[in-house]
Write an enzyme that holds these catalytic residues in place. Structure first.
Site, PDB file in Angstrom:
ATOM      1  N   TYR A   1     -17.153 -27.791 -24.246  1.00  0.00           N
ATOM      2  CA  TYR A   1     -16.742 -26.379 -24.300  1.00  0.00           C
ATOM      3  C   TYR A   1     -15.479 -26.170 -23.468  1.00  0.00           C
ATOM      4  O   TYR A   1     -14.481 -25.624 -23.945  1.00  0.00           O
ATOM      5  CB  TYR A   1     -17.887 -25.487 -23.799  1.00  0.00           C
ATOM      6  CG  TYR A   1     -17.578 -24.011 -23.868  1.00  0.00           C
ATOM      7  CD1 TYR A   1     -17.637 -23.328 -25.078  1.00  0.00           C
ATOM      8  CD2 TYR A   1     -17.230 -23.297 -22.723  1.00  0.00           C
ATOM      9  CE1 TYR A   1     -17.356 -21.979 -25.149  1.00  0.00           C
ATOM     10  CE2 TYR A   1     -16.948 -21.943 -22.782  1.00  0.00           C
ATOM     11  CZ  TYR A   1     -17.011 -21.276 -23.994  1.00  0.00           C
ATOM     12  OH  TYR A   1     -16.720 -19.936 -24.053  1.00  0.00           O
TER      13      TYR A   1
ATOM     14  N   ASN B   1     -11.452 -15.860 -32.793  1.00  0.00           N
ATOM     15  CA  ASN B   1     -12.426 -15.582 -31.736  1.00  0.00           C
ATOM     16  C   ASN B   1     -13.695 -16.423 -31.794  1.00  0.00           C
ATOM     17  O   ASN B   1     -14.401 -16.544 -30.794  1.00  0.00           O
ATOM     18  CB  ASN B   1     -12.768 -14.081 -31.804  1.00  0.00           C
ATOM     19  CG  ASN B   1     -13.955 -13.727 -30.965  1.00  0.00           C
ATOM     20  OD1 ASN B   1     -13.908 -13.807 -29.739  1.00  0.00           O
ATOM     21  ND2 ASN B   1     -15.049 -13.334 -31.615  1.00  0.00           N
TER      22      ASN B   1
HETATM   23  N1  LIG Z   1     -19.692 -13.875 -23.769  1.00  0.00           N
HETATM   24  C1  LIG Z   1     -19.089 -14.541 -22.810  1.00  0.00           C
HETATM   25  O1  LIG Z   1     -19.482 -14.486 -21.636  1.00  0.00           O
HETATM   26  C2  LIG Z   1     -17.876 -15.385 -23.117  1.00  0.00           C
HETATM   27  C3  LIG Z   1     -17.154 -15.919 -22.039  1.00  0.00           C
HETATM   28  C4  LIG Z   1     -16.031 -16.693 -22.298  1.00  0.00           C
HETATM   29  C5  LIG Z   1     -15.621 -16.919 -23.609  1.00  0.00           C
HETATM   30  N2  LIG Z   1     -16.346 -16.397 -24.628  1.00  0.00           N
HETATM   31  C6  LIG Z   1     -15.862 -16.679 -25.988  1.00  0.00           C
HETATM   32  O2  LIG Z   1     -15.791 -15.472 -26.721  1.00  0.00           O
HETATM   33  C7  LIG Z   1     -15.962 -15.751 -28.109  1.00  0.00           C
HETATM   34  C8  LIG Z   1     -17.028 -14.821 -28.677  1.00  0.00           C
HETATM   35  O3  LIG Z   1     -18.197 -15.001 -27.933  1.00  0.00           O
HETATM   36  P1  LIG Z   1     -19.388 -13.941 -27.909  1.00  0.00           P
HETATM   37  O4  LIG Z   1     -19.987 -14.037 -26.559  1.00  0.00           O
HETATM   38  O5  LIG Z   1     -18.933 -12.636 -28.430  1.00  0.00           O
HETATM   39  O6  LIG Z   1     -20.393 -14.670 -28.912  1.00  0.00           O
HETATM   40  P2  LIG Z   1     -21.481 -14.125 -29.944  1.00  0.00           P
HETATM   41  O7  LIG Z   1     -22.452 -15.226 -30.071  1.00  0.00           O
HETATM   42  O8  LIG Z   1     -21.970 -12.773 -29.562  1.00  0.00           O
HETATM   43  O9  LIG Z   1     -20.635 -13.992 -31.292  1.00  0.00           O
HETATM   44  C9  LIG Z   1     -20.098 -15.109 -31.926  1.00  0.00           C
HETATM   45  C10 LIG Z   1     -20.032 -14.823 -33.412  1.00  0.00           C
HETATM   46  O10 LIG Z   1     -19.466 -15.969 -34.032  1.00  0.00           O
HETATM   47  C11 LIG Z   1     -20.200 -16.257 -35.202  1.00  0.00           C
HETATM   48  N3  LIG Z   1     -20.088 -17.689 -35.503  1.00  0.00           N
HETATM   49  C12 LIG Z   1     -20.636 -18.721 -34.837  1.00  0.00           C
HETATM   50  N4  LIG Z   1     -20.311 -19.877 -35.423  1.00  0.00           N
HETATM   51  C13 LIG Z   1     -19.526 -19.566 -36.477  1.00  0.00           C
HETATM   52  C14 LIG Z   1     -18.875 -20.328 -37.470  1.00  0.00           C
HETATM   53  N5  LIG Z   1     -18.960 -21.674 -37.516  1.00  0.00           N
HETATM   54  N6  LIG Z   1     -18.157 -19.675 -38.398  1.00  0.00           N
HETATM   55  C15 LIG Z   1     -18.055 -18.344 -38.375  1.00  0.00           C
HETATM   56  N7  LIG Z   1     -18.662 -17.558 -37.477  1.00  0.00           N
HETATM   57  C16 LIG Z   1     -19.385 -18.164 -36.525  1.00  0.00           C
HETATM   58  C17 LIG Z   1     -21.620 -15.846 -34.900  1.00  0.00           C
HETATM   59  O11 LIG Z   1     -22.352 -15.599 -36.097  1.00  0.00           O
HETATM   60  C18 LIG Z   1     -21.403 -14.586 -34.060  1.00  0.00           C
HETATM   61  O12 LIG Z   1     -21.359 -13.422 -34.853  1.00  0.00           O
HETATM   62  C19 LIG Z   1     -16.317 -17.231 -28.212  1.00  0.00           C
HETATM   63  O13 LIG Z   1     -15.140 -17.958 -28.509  1.00  0.00           O
HETATM   64  C20 LIG Z   1     -16.791 -17.574 -26.804  1.00  0.00           C
HETATM   65  O14 LIG Z   1     -16.603 -18.929 -26.486  1.00  0.00           O
HETATM   66  C21 LIG Z   1     -17.458 -15.638 -24.416  1.00  0.00           C
END
Ligand SMILES: NC(=O)c1ccc[n+]([C@@H]2O[C@H](COP(=O)([O-])OP(=O)(O)OC[C@H]3O[C@@H](n4cnc5c(N)ncnc54)[C@H](O)[C@@H]3O)[C@@H](O)[C@H]2O)c1
Length: 268
Positions: A158, A90
């Site tokens: 991205y 994730n």
């Molecule tokens: N929130 C959205 O609108 C959205 C939309 C489409 C896709 N996504 C995808 O969902 C996934 C989660 O996103 P989110 O919104 O929950 O993000 P978030 O920022 O809330 O959480 C991401 C987590 O990943 C951790 N992280 C970042 N870099 C890291 C690394 N190198 N190693 C280990 N941990 C790491 C961070 O510490 C954080 O806890 C991502 O892949 C993001 O691209 C999110």
């Protein structure tokens, strides 16, 4: 009996947002969860919260840009719980300052996003699959994004990384299906995680919602419940797919919200 009772699940990026909600849902449905995150304190606190509610979880450090760290995450999981049945790849990053249009994007940032968003998925699979084969099967779920399908004015790396996650998902599904390993992806639209709420002004949130078919924003639980569905044996014939969880934002003719407003129809 939970929907993933007794399964061992690894959730990367589980200290926050989508990963955190998914770790909680999987634990509630009976999984033993390893929450792996760069934010080790956050991962440990999330695990403690699950344990305090009667679930099983540990929080550990992960740097998803490093092969060794991903390998260690899987090794620690096997050490603690004996195997890996569910892998939720994730972790993902975006950078609105450096990941720009093709002429202006920072090439080092391109490499970093490809490492964290794409290569980490490949490496997670590389180290988890041998344990899944030994266990007689497993379920891998990768987090893509609607950016895999719809292009944007910026965030080139991205979008390209997430499109590749969608295709990599099919390769893993094809190559390891014979071992009873399923691999699917989830493509979130805008999900109002705490970080997204901080980054998007209320005006921008409202603009975004105007184009949703449904009259609300996505929440981390919407993705978590989809991941639970994909992780469970209920969908044992489902593999290689990417489920779009986006409130109908990308459905239909893009002029529909304007048409609705002009016609005095109910609109967001
Ligand atoms: N929130 C959205 O609108 C959205 C939309 C489409 C896709 N996504 C995808 O969902 C996934 C989660 O996103 P989110 O919104 O929950 O993000 P978030 O920022 O809330 O959480 C991401 C987590 O990943 C951790 N992280 C970042 N870099 C890291 C690394 N190198 N190693 C280990 N941990 C790491 C961070 O510490 C954080 O806890 C991502 O892949 C993001 O691209 C999110």
């Amino acid at each position: 009996m939970g929907r993933v009772q007794g399964k061992v699940a690894v959730v990367t990026g589980g200290a926050s947002g989508i990963g955190l909600a998914t770790a909680q849902v999987l634990a509630k449905e009976g999984a033993k969860v390893v929450i792996a995150d760069f934010n080790q304190k956050g991962a440990e606190e999330a695990a403690q919260e699950i344990v305090s509610q009667g679930g099983e979880a540990i929080g550990i450090f992960l740097d998803a840009s490093k092969e060794e760290s991903i390998k260690e995450t899987i090794e620690k999981t096997v050490e603690k719980y004996g195997t890996v049945n569910i892998l939720f790849n994730n972790v993902g990053l975006t950078n609105l300052k450096k990941d720009l249009d093709v002429l202006n994007l920072d090439l080092d940032e391109w490499d970093r996003l490809m490492d964290v968003n794409l290569k980490s998925v490949l490496i997670g699979c590389k180290y988890a699959i041998p344990h899944m084969i030994e266990a007689g099967g497993g379920s891998i779920i990768n987090t893509a994004s609607m950016a895999a399908f719809a292009s944007d004015a910026i965030r080139t790396a991205y979008g390209a990384s997430k499109a590749a996650v969608v295709h990599l998902t099919k390769y893993v599904a094809t190559q390891y299906g014979m071992h009873n390993i399923r691999c699917n992806a989830v493509a979130p639209g805008l999900i109002l995680t705490p970080a997204a709420k901080n980054n998007l002004s209320p005006e921008l949130q409202k603009t975004f919602m105007r184009y949703n078919a449904l009259p609300y924003h996505g929440e981390p639980e919407d993705i978590a419940n989809t991941v639970l569905f994909l992780a469970s044996d209920e969908v044992k014939f489902l593999t290689g797919q990417t489920i779009e969880v986006e409130g109908g934002h990308y459905l239909g003719n893009p002029t529909i919200p304007d048409f609705r407003a002009m016609s005095g129809m109910k609109s967001n």
